[in-house]
Design an enzyme around this catalytic site. Structure first.
Site, PDB file in Angstrom:
ATOM      1  N   ASP A  30      11.938 -22.251   5.217  1.00 24.66           N
ATOM      2  CA  ASP A  30      13.225 -21.397   4.955  1.00 24.66           C
ATOM      3  C   ASP A  30      13.684 -20.019   5.613  1.00 24.66           C
ATOM      4  OD1 ASP A  30      15.792 -22.940   3.525  1.00 24.66           O
ATOM      5  OD2 ASP A  30      15.855 -21.053   4.499  1.00 24.66           O
ATOM      6  N   ASP A  65      17.577 -23.592  10.262  1.00 23.41           N
ATOM      7  CA  ASP A  65      16.404 -22.450  10.227  1.00 23.41           C
ATOM      8  C   ASP A  65      15.344 -23.101   8.711  1.00 23.41           C
ATOM      9  OD1 ASP A  65      18.332 -22.520   7.408  1.00 23.41           O
ATOM     10  OD2 ASP A  65      17.681 -20.602   7.078  1.00 23.41           O
ATOM     11  N   GLU A  66      15.655 -24.534   9.167  1.00 19.39           N
ATOM     12  CA  GLU A  66      14.775 -25.546   7.806  1.00 19.39           C
ATOM     13  C   GLU A  66      14.853 -26.371   7.963  1.00 19.39           C
ATOM     14  OE1 GLU A  66      16.746 -26.810   3.743  1.00 19.39           O
ATOM     15  OE2 GLU A  66      18.134 -25.921   5.167  1.00 19.39           O
TER      16      GLU A  66
HETATM   17  P1  TTP Z   1      20.528 -20.473   4.892  1.00 21.77           P
HETATM   18  O1  TTP Z   1      19.282 -20.690   5.053  1.00 21.77           O
HETATM   19  O2  TTP Z   1      21.724 -21.159   3.803  1.00 21.77           O
HETATM   20  O3  TTP Z   1      20.747 -18.801   4.868  1.00 21.77           O
HETATM   21  P2  TTP Z   1      20.169 -17.784   5.364  1.00 21.77           P
HETATM   22  O4  TTP Z   1      18.566 -18.372   6.302  1.00 21.77           O
HETATM   23  O5  TTP Z   1      20.705 -16.695   6.302  1.00 21.77           O
HETATM   24  O6  TTP Z   1      19.732 -17.012   4.181  1.00 21.77           O
HETATM   25  P3  TTP Z   1      18.118 -17.350   3.167  1.00 21.77           P
HETATM   26  O7  TTP Z   1      17.580 -16.387   2.919  1.00 21.77           O
HETATM   27  O8  TTP Z   1      18.872 -17.289   1.430  1.00 21.77           O
HETATM   28  O9  TTP Z   1      17.985 -18.388   3.877  1.00 21.77           O
HETATM   29  O10 TTP Z   1      21.304 -20.851   6.248  1.00 21.77           O
HETATM   30  C1  TTP Z   1      20.791 -20.745   7.453  1.00 21.77           C
HETATM   31  C2  TTP Z   1      21.326 -19.964   8.896  1.00 21.77           C
HETATM   32  O11 TTP Z   1      22.417 -20.997   8.661  1.00 21.77           O
HETATM   33  C3  TTP Z   1      22.521 -18.556   8.046  1.00 21.77           C
HETATM   34  O12 TTP Z   1      21.435 -17.453   8.777  1.00 21.77           O
HETATM   35  C4  TTP Z   1      23.638 -18.874   8.633  1.00 21.77           C
HETATM   36  C5  TTP Z   1      24.159 -19.964   9.235  1.00 21.77           C
HETATM   37  N1  TTP Z   1      24.910 -20.760   8.082  1.00 21.77           N
HETATM   38  C6  TTP Z   1      25.992 -20.674   8.517  1.00 21.77           C
HETATM   39  O13 TTP Z   1      26.811 -20.473   9.346  1.00 21.77           O
HETATM   40  N2  TTP Z   1      27.441 -21.105   7.286  1.00 21.77           N
HETATM   41  C7  TTP Z   1      26.866 -21.235   6.199  1.00 21.77           C
HETATM   42  O14 TTP Z   1      28.043 -21.443   4.900  1.00 21.77           O
HETATM   43  C8  TTP Z   1      25.577 -21.297   5.825  1.00 21.77           C
HETATM   44  C9  TTP Z   1      25.288 -21.489   4.450  1.00 21.77           C
HETATM   45  C10 TTP Z   1      25.463 -20.338   6.454  1.00 21.77           C
HETATM   46 MG    MG Z   2      17.358 -19.915   5.253  1.00 16.17          MG
END
Ligand code: TTP
Ligand code: MG
Length: 387
Positions: free
Chosen positions: A9, A103-104
């Site tokens: 992730d 992103d995952e």
């Molecule tokens: P996440 O993996 O939930 O968040 P992140 O990568 O920004 O941070 P973390 O280090 O905690 O993993 O989500 C990935 C991307 O998806 C994030 O950069 C933006 C998008 N996203 C949205 O647009 N809306 C949302 O509510 C969430 C949770 C994520």
């Molecule tokens: Mg993330």
């Protein structure tokens, strides 16, 4: 065979891309918004999170909490492009990838002991390549199943790597709050809290009949998860039409023995990928590029589909021998196509004893040619891979 699943992730994904591209934003509270619903935060850099800003928060609230934050619009198409670049790096390590979002993803890296001494090396190399080639950090969890891997990747963000070995699963989960279990929302958490159960360890130690009385049918699955058990497979996004590997050499190769060694190494990679996907193929194709850049492919279709390195290697060797000239070889590739589902026979888990022996012999031969450490050091992977 021991399953190894990795969950990757990216850290503060959209915000990290913006900080990478605009160095003046690094170390600053960056808030990316407006990706879908207008006026909601998509993500915030870790600097902005310190002010209590998080995904899905109304932008107005984010501005109140972090007045000096740098608010940027969302460039979704661009982030999707970066996501594809990440996927490409992952594909060098496993053909079995299940993306969950931009992103995952889950990767099944089972069976890598043919190529690496320890699956942790794979996790480090994937993180390392994402960092060096894309300038971004990822957090990863490596564990015997999806649930543990996903929990693990989230524990040490950002830039984390958490490994859970099978014998550590119960101790790893025990202190974590029950909200980490899939399927435990506010309502279930409240019911459990009313019985003084707030950690996964407490839930694991509670009898099934009591849990069933409180939670009904979902108790069985929760109890399994709390014990660190989860059998769900990683489901690849697409079934490939062919499985192959090729390599461009730093120096042109003239020596026949060296060419055969490289072919064997490609055959081991391709066979392993086929077995990981549970596939077998009837057509073996070799690709040869000479010093002059002249490039040919030669194919042979076998009577029976195969997922074995020995068969792939022998076929490839004959094809290459028939095509050889005195010119130096720049690139070699092997592809297996005409794929059929191995109906279990080619699954990593069901290779019968005879096939396992053939695999082991091929790897032994490779070791003998390269010297003992080559296979275990991961040098079988594409040349860009850092050691
Ligand atoms: P996440 O993996 O939930 O968040 P992140 O990568 O920004 O941070 P973390 O280090 O905690 O993993 O989500 C990935 C991307 O998806 C994030 O950069 C933006 C998008 N996203 C949205 O647009 N809306 C949302 O509510 C969430 C949770 C994520
Ligand atoms: Mg993330």
């Amino acid at each position: 065979m021991q399953r190894w699943i990795m969950h990757v992730d990216m850290d503060a994904f959209f915000a990290s891309i913006e900080q990478r591209d605009q160095p003046e934003l690094r170390g600053k509270p960056v808030i990316v918004g407006g990706c879908g619903l207008r006026g909601v935060v998509a993500t915030a850099s870790y600097e902005a999170r310190r002010f209590g800003v998080h995904s899905a928060m109304p932008s107005q609230e984010a501005r109140r909490r972090c007045p000096h934050g740098i608010f940027l619009p969302c460039n979704h198409r661009y982030y999707a492009k970066v996501s594809r670049q990440i996927r490409q790096i992952m594909q060098d390590f496993s053909p079995l990838i299940e993306p969950l979002s931009l992103d995952e993803a889950f990767l099944d890296v089972t069976g890598m002991e043919w190529l690496y001494p320890d699956p942790v090396v794979i996790a480090k190399q994937i993180k390392g390549r994402i960092q060096s080639e894309l300038g971004l950090t990822a957090s990863a969890g490596l564990a015997p199943n999806k649930f543990l891997a996903k929990v693990a990747s989230d524990l040490r963000k950002p830039d984390g790597l958490v490994v859970v070995r099978p014998e550590e699963a119960a101790a790893f989960l025990a202190p974590l709050p029950i909200s980490r279990l899939w399927g435990v929302g506010a309502a279930t958490a409240k019911v459990l809290a009313d019985h003084d159960i707030t950690t996964i360890g407490q839930l694991a130690g509670t009898g099934l009949s009591r849990l069933e009385a409180w939670l009904g049918h979902s108790a069985v699955e929760l109890k399994q998860l709390a014990a660190g058990q989860d059998n769900r497979p990683v489901v690849a996004e697409h079934t490939p039409k062919s499985v192959g590997n090729e390599e461009t050499f730093e120096h042109d190769i003239y020596d026949v023995d060296e060419i055969e060694t490289q072919l064997l190494r490609l055959a081991v990679q391709v066979a392993w990928r086929l077995r990981l996907l549970g596939l077998a193929g009837r057509t073996v194709t070799v690709k040869l590029r000479w010093r002059s850049f002249r490039t040919i492919t030669r194919s042979r279709t076998l009577t029976e589909a195969t997922c074995l390195e020995k068969v792939i290697y022998d076929t490839a060797k004959e094809l290459v021998q028939a095509a050889m000239t005195s010119e130096g070889v720049r690139l070699l590739g092997i592809t297996v196509s005409n794929l059929t589902s191995g109906s279990g026979q080619c699954s990593l888990f069901e290779l019968d004893a005879q096939k396992q022996l053939a695999v082991a012999q091929a790897v032994d031969k490779l070791r003998a040619k390269f010297g003992g450490e080559i296979v275990s050091r991961g040098r079988l992977l594409p040349h860009k891979t850092p050691q």
